[in-house]
Design an enzyme around this catalytic site. Structure first.
Site, mmCIF file in Angstrom:
data_model
loop_
_atom_site.group_PDB
_atom_site.id
_atom_site.type_symbol
_atom_site.label_atom_id
_atom_site.label_comp_id
_atom_site.label_asym_id
_atom_site.label_seq_id
_atom_site.Cartn_x
_atom_site.Cartn_y
_atom_site.Cartn_z
ATOM 1 N N GLN A 30 4.764 -12.182 -47.006
ATOM 2 C CA GLN A 30 5.977 -11.732 -46.413
ATOM 3 C C GLN A 30 5.706 -10.758 -45.338
ATOM 4 O OE1 GLN A 30 9.171 -9.510 -48.487
ATOM 5 N NE2 GLN A 30 10.448 -11.187 -48.148
ATOM 6 N N ARG A 59 10.851 -5.687 -10.038
ATOM 7 C CA ARG A 59 10.536 -5.196 -11.294
ATOM 8 C C ARG A 59 10.976 -6.148 -12.481
ATOM 9 N NH1 ARG A 59 12.036 1.165 -10.100
ATOM 10 N NH2 ARG A 59 9.837 1.541 -9.633
ATOM 11 N N PHE A 98 -4.706 -10.858 -36.696
ATOM 12 C CA PHE A 98 -6.085 -11.357 -36.395
ATOM 13 C C PHE A 98 -6.946 -10.569 -37.454
ATOM 14 C CE2 PHE A 98 -6.680 -14.973 -33.512
ATOM 15 C CZ PHE A 98 -5.217 -15.335 -32.937
ATOM 16 N N GLY A 101 -10.044 -8.264 -38.233
ATOM 17 C CA GLY A 101 -11.480 -8.041 -37.493
ATOM 18 C C GLY A 101 -11.566 -8.940 -36.457
ATOM 19 N N GLU A 114 -0.959 6.749 -3.297
ATOM 20 C CA GLU A 114 -2.321 7.785 -2.944
ATOM 21 C C GLU A 114 -2.714 8.478 -3.933
ATOM 22 O OE1 GLU A 114 -0.789 9.791 0.499
ATOM 23 O OE2 GLU A 114 -0.308 7.913 1.538
ATOM 24 N N ARG A 155 -5.678 -19.172 -41.624
ATOM 25 C CA ARG A 155 -6.265 -18.034 -42.264
ATOM 26 C C ARG A 155 -5.905 -17.848 -43.742
ATOM 27 N NH1 ARG A 155 -11.358 -15.287 -42.566
ATOM 28 N NH2 ARG A 155 -11.014 -13.343 -43.190
ATOM 29 N N CYS A 158 0.800 -1.006 -0.064
ATOM 30 C CA CYS A 158 0.055 -0.004 0.002
ATOM 31 C C CYS A 158 1.008 1.221 0.082
ATOM 32 C CB CYS A 158 -0.828 0.076 1.202
ATOM 33 S SG CYS A 158 -1.790 -1.492 1.300
ATOM 34 N N GLU A 210 4.190 -0.686 -10.603
ATOM 35 C CA GLU A 210 5.558 -0.621 -10.238
ATOM 36 C C GLU A 210 6.265 0.341 -10.616
ATOM 37 O OE1 GLU A 210 7.523 -4.315 -8.818
ATOM 38 O OE2 GLU A 210 5.347 -5.499 -8.821
ATOM 39 N N GLY A 211 5.768 1.424 -11.031
ATOM 40 C CA GLY A 211 6.493 2.688 -11.716
ATOM 41 C C GLY A 211 6.194 2.656 -13.043
HETATM 42 C C1 LIG Z 1 -4.356 -1.872 -11.710
HETATM 43 C C2 LIG Z 1 -3.580 -1.318 -11.053
HETATM 44 C C3 LIG Z 1 -2.887 -2.031 -9.805
HETATM 45 C C4 LIG Z 1 -1.948 -1.048 -8.995
HETATM 46 N N1 LIG Z 1 -1.438 -1.906 -7.834
HETATM 47 C C5 LIG Z 1 -0.665 -1.172 -7.023
HETATM 48 C C6 LIG Z 1 -0.462 -1.817 -5.677
HETATM 49 O O1 LIG Z 1 -0.630 -2.871 -5.478
HETATM 50 N N2 LIG Z 1 0.058 -0.790 -4.699
HETATM 51 C C7 LIG Z 1 0.338 0.590 -5.043
HETATM 52 O O2 LIG Z 1 0.994 1.240 -4.132
HETATM 53 N N3 LIG Z 1 -0.099 0.956 -6.052
HETATM 54 C C8 LIG Z 1 -0.502 0.374 -7.121
HETATM 55 N N4 LIG Z 1 -0.811 0.874 -8.452
HETATM 56 C C9 LIG Z 1 -0.277 2.107 -8.614
HETATM 57 C C10 LIG Z 1 0.429 2.371 -9.708
HETATM 58 O O3 LIG Z 1 1.801 1.934 -9.352
HETATM 59 C C11 LIG Z 1 0.585 3.863 -9.884
HETATM 60 O O4 LIG Z 1 -0.738 3.969 -10.754
HETATM 61 C C12 LIG Z 1 1.504 4.401 -10.797
HETATM 62 O O5 LIG Z 1 2.813 4.437 -10.154
HETATM 63 C C13 LIG Z 1 1.448 5.778 -11.660
HETATM 64 O O6 LIG Z 1 0.912 6.785 -10.565
HETATM 65 P P1 LIG Z 1 -0.542 7.563 -11.159
HETATM 66 O O7 LIG Z 1 -1.459 6.710 -11.639
HETATM 67 O O8 LIG Z 1 -0.682 8.598 -9.969
HETATM 68 O O9 LIG Z 1 0.124 8.297 -12.466
HETATM 69 P P2 LIG Z 1 0.718 9.807 -12.436
HETATM 70 O O10 LIG Z 1 1.740 9.990 -11.545
HETATM 71 O O11 LIG Z 1 -0.226 10.888 -12.197
HETATM 72 O O12 LIG Z 1 1.344 9.937 -13.743
HETATM 73 C C14 LIG Z 1 0.728 10.247 -15.039
HETATM 74 C C15 LIG Z 1 1.581 10.523 -16.297
HETATM 75 O O13 LIG Z 1 2.509 11.191 -16.110
HETATM 76 C C16 LIG Z 1 3.736 10.535 -15.986
HETATM 77 N N5 LIG Z 1 4.929 11.255 -15.323
HETATM 78 C C17 LIG Z 1 4.735 11.392 -13.865
HETATM 79 N N6 LIG Z 1 5.811 12.007 -13.626
HETATM 80 C C18 LIG Z 1 6.741 12.195 -14.603
HETATM 81 C C19 LIG Z 1 8.031 12.616 -14.881
HETATM 82 N N7 LIG Z 1 8.570 12.882 -13.787
HETATM 83 N N8 LIG Z 1 8.556 12.427 -16.056
HETATM 84 C C20 LIG Z 1 7.711 11.921 -16.938
HETATM 85 N N9 LIG Z 1 6.734 11.634 -16.816
HETATM 86 C C21 LIG Z 1 6.094 11.798 -15.721
HETATM 87 C C22 LIG Z 1 3.747 9.320 -15.801
HETATM 88 O O14 LIG Z 1 4.529 8.525 -16.334
HETATM 89 C C23 LIG Z 1 2.045 8.895 -16.321
HETATM 90 O O15 LIG Z 1 2.245 8.726 -17.709
HETATM 91 C C24 LIG Z 1 -1.594 0.311 -9.292
HETATM 92 C C25 LIG Z 1 -1.991 0.672 -10.468
HETATM 93 C C26 LIG Z 1 -3.033 -0.026 -11.258
HETATM 94 C C27 LIG Z 1 -3.545 0.909 -12.440
#
Ligand SMILES: Cc1cc2nc3c(=O)[nH]c(=O)nc-3n(C[C@H](O)[C@H](O)[C@H](O)COP(=O)(O)OP(=O)(O)OC[C@H]3O[C@@H](n4cnc5c(N)ncnc54)[C@H](O)[C@@H]3O)c2cc1C
Length: 383
Positions: free
Chosen positions: A279, A243, A338, A340, A127, A268, A124, A363-364
């Site tokens: 090709q 990662r 594939f 349509g 946020e 297909r 967790c 995971e970032g």
């Molecule tokens: C299905 C799902 C499961 C998840 N599970 C977990 C979990 O178990 N635990 C947990 O803690 N989190 C979890 N996450 C959260 C996930 O890690 C975040 O959604 C992710 O890190 C991006 O944060 P954000 O969604 O707030 O996007 P933002 O940070 O708002 O980013 C929006 C866009 O701006 C880009 N951006 C932001 N900063 C920069 C920068 N400095 N330079 C260039 N581009 C930038 C981002 O790459 C993105 O394209 C999950 C998310 C999803 C969708």
């Protein structure tokens, strides 16, 4: 020395995981995706096979798998169904900080129960206002005698609705910024913990993703991992470690798409020939195969570095980024092969496109991976 061969144990693990993916995951993947079903029965079988506890060290009852084992396992499970894989591997993400940074007593107390019955955990960190920039988390942990009182909320948390154990990052000294963040183990049944909205997702729909609220949640000081203020570093070190497995999931999803595309292109027939004989199709498939293999090599290299105790932050980021980008590209290419039919839910490829997308985000995001990589490659910039 360079050696790409797997040990006998790794071959056995790969075969076992492949059989599980083929017999248990694949046949149920489309239904769980359509109905957004968290497949408890399959998870029970995955627990029996050791896939929910694979990274827990053997002395605490887990599989004690190494980093190379984990990427071999992850590729196979994600090949079966990326959504189910995400639920399984969220356990290893949440438990990694415990075995990396917990003391002996904490490892025994928190890890051992996972080997005794099917149990899920959630990591967790994210946020609403702190996604890519997790240094900004607003969840606080106020010290009060021998306890911390945690307040805040988390979003997009995998397994939140099914987890018994939460690994919560909270700031005990907000004036210190990220240096105030600590990691806490919070049992799900602690008063003040509640689950909010369950997300309706584009892909990985067999996994449970939800909000978590923490309102005056009391946890003993003994539930803090490592020193106070060590949590942000622990979160980043955990990602360095986990990662490559996300990259491996990308390889699994891409490999599934490639295999479907090859099989379809040979059956297909258009203009009097199987489309594989054009090709354009054949070269597309060649490109997809090259990219899948290149992605796997980056993933295996990163895992090898970690297993051998070598610096691996950049390579972990490369593995995650390249392999998930490959999954995105290869699944879109497979859909094109594939035609349509690929666009229709009756065929398996559109799910793979939706599943690949998340691997570029969690995971970032891959932009954050490129930040990690470029910072290390470029080094300090002195104008
Ligand atoms: C299905 C799902 C499961 C998840 N599970 C977990 C979990 O178990 N635990 C947990 O803690 N989190 C979890 N996450 C959260 C996930 O890690 C975040 O959604 C992710 O890190 C991006 O944060 P954000 O969604 O707030 O996007 P933002 O940070 O708002 O980013 C929006 C866009 O701006 C880009 N951006 C932001 N900063 C920069 C920068 N400095 N330079 C260039 N581009 C930038 C981002 O790459 C993105 O394209 C999950 C998310 C999803 C969708």
């Amino acid at each position: 020395m360079i050696d790409f061969s797997m040990t006998e144990e790794q071959q056995a693990l790969q075969e076992m995981a492949r059989e599980f993916a083929e017999k248990e995951m694949r046949p149920n993947a489309a239904r769980c995706d359509r109905e957004e079903e968290f497949p408890v029965d399959i998870m029970k079988k995955a627990f029996d096979a050791g896939f929910l506890t694979s990274t827990i060290p053997a002395e605490y009852g887990g599989g004690g798998l190494g980093d190379l084992d984990m990427v071999i396992l992850s590729e196979e499970l994600a090949w079966g169904c990326a959504g189910m894989y995400t639920s399984m591997m969220a356990n290893s993400l949440a438990l990694t900080p415990i075995f990396l940074f917990g003391n002996e007593e904490q490892k025994k107390r928190f890890l051992t129960p996972f080997s005794q019955k099917m149990t899920f955990a959630s990591y967790c960190l994210t946020e609403r206002e702190a996604g890519s920039d997790t240094s900004l988390i607003k969840t606080t942990a106020r010290k009060s005698g021998s306890e911390y009182v945690i307040n805040g909320s988390k979003c997009f948390i995998t397994n939140a609705g099914v987890a018994d154990l939460l690994l919560v990052f909270a700031n005990a000294a907000p004036e210190k910024g990220p240096r105030g963040i600590s990691a806490f183990v919070v049992p799900r049944n602690t008063p003040g913990v509640s689950i909010g909205k369950v997300e309706d997702k584009m892909g990985h729909r067999a996994s449970n993703t939800a909000e978590i609220f923490l309102e005056d949640v009391h946890v003993p000081v003994e539930n803090r991992l490592g020193r106070e203020g060590h949590g942000f570093l622990a979160a980043m070190k955990t990602f360095d470690r986990t990662r490559p497995a996300v990259g491996a999931a990308g390889v699994g999803v891409a490999r599934a798409a490639l295999e479907y595309a090859v099989a379809y292109s040979k059956t297909r027939v258009q203009f009097g020939k199987p489309i594989a004989a054009f090709q354009n199709t054949a070269f597309r498939i060649a490109q997809m195969a090259m990219e899948v293999d290149a992605a796997r090599l980056l993933v295996w290299h990163a895992a090898w570095l970690i297993e051998n105790g070598k610096p691996s932050g950049k390579e972990s980021a490369m593995a995650k980024c390249f392999a998930s980008d490959t999954a995105m590209k290869v699944t879109v290419e497979a859909l094109q092969i594939f035609g349509g039919y690929g666009y229709m839910k009756d065929y398996p490829v559109e799910k793979l496109v939706r599943d690949a997308k998340l691997l570029q985000i969690y995971e970032g995001t891959n932009e954050i991976q490129r930040l990690v990589i470029s910072r290390e490659v470029i080094g300090p910039i002195i104008p």
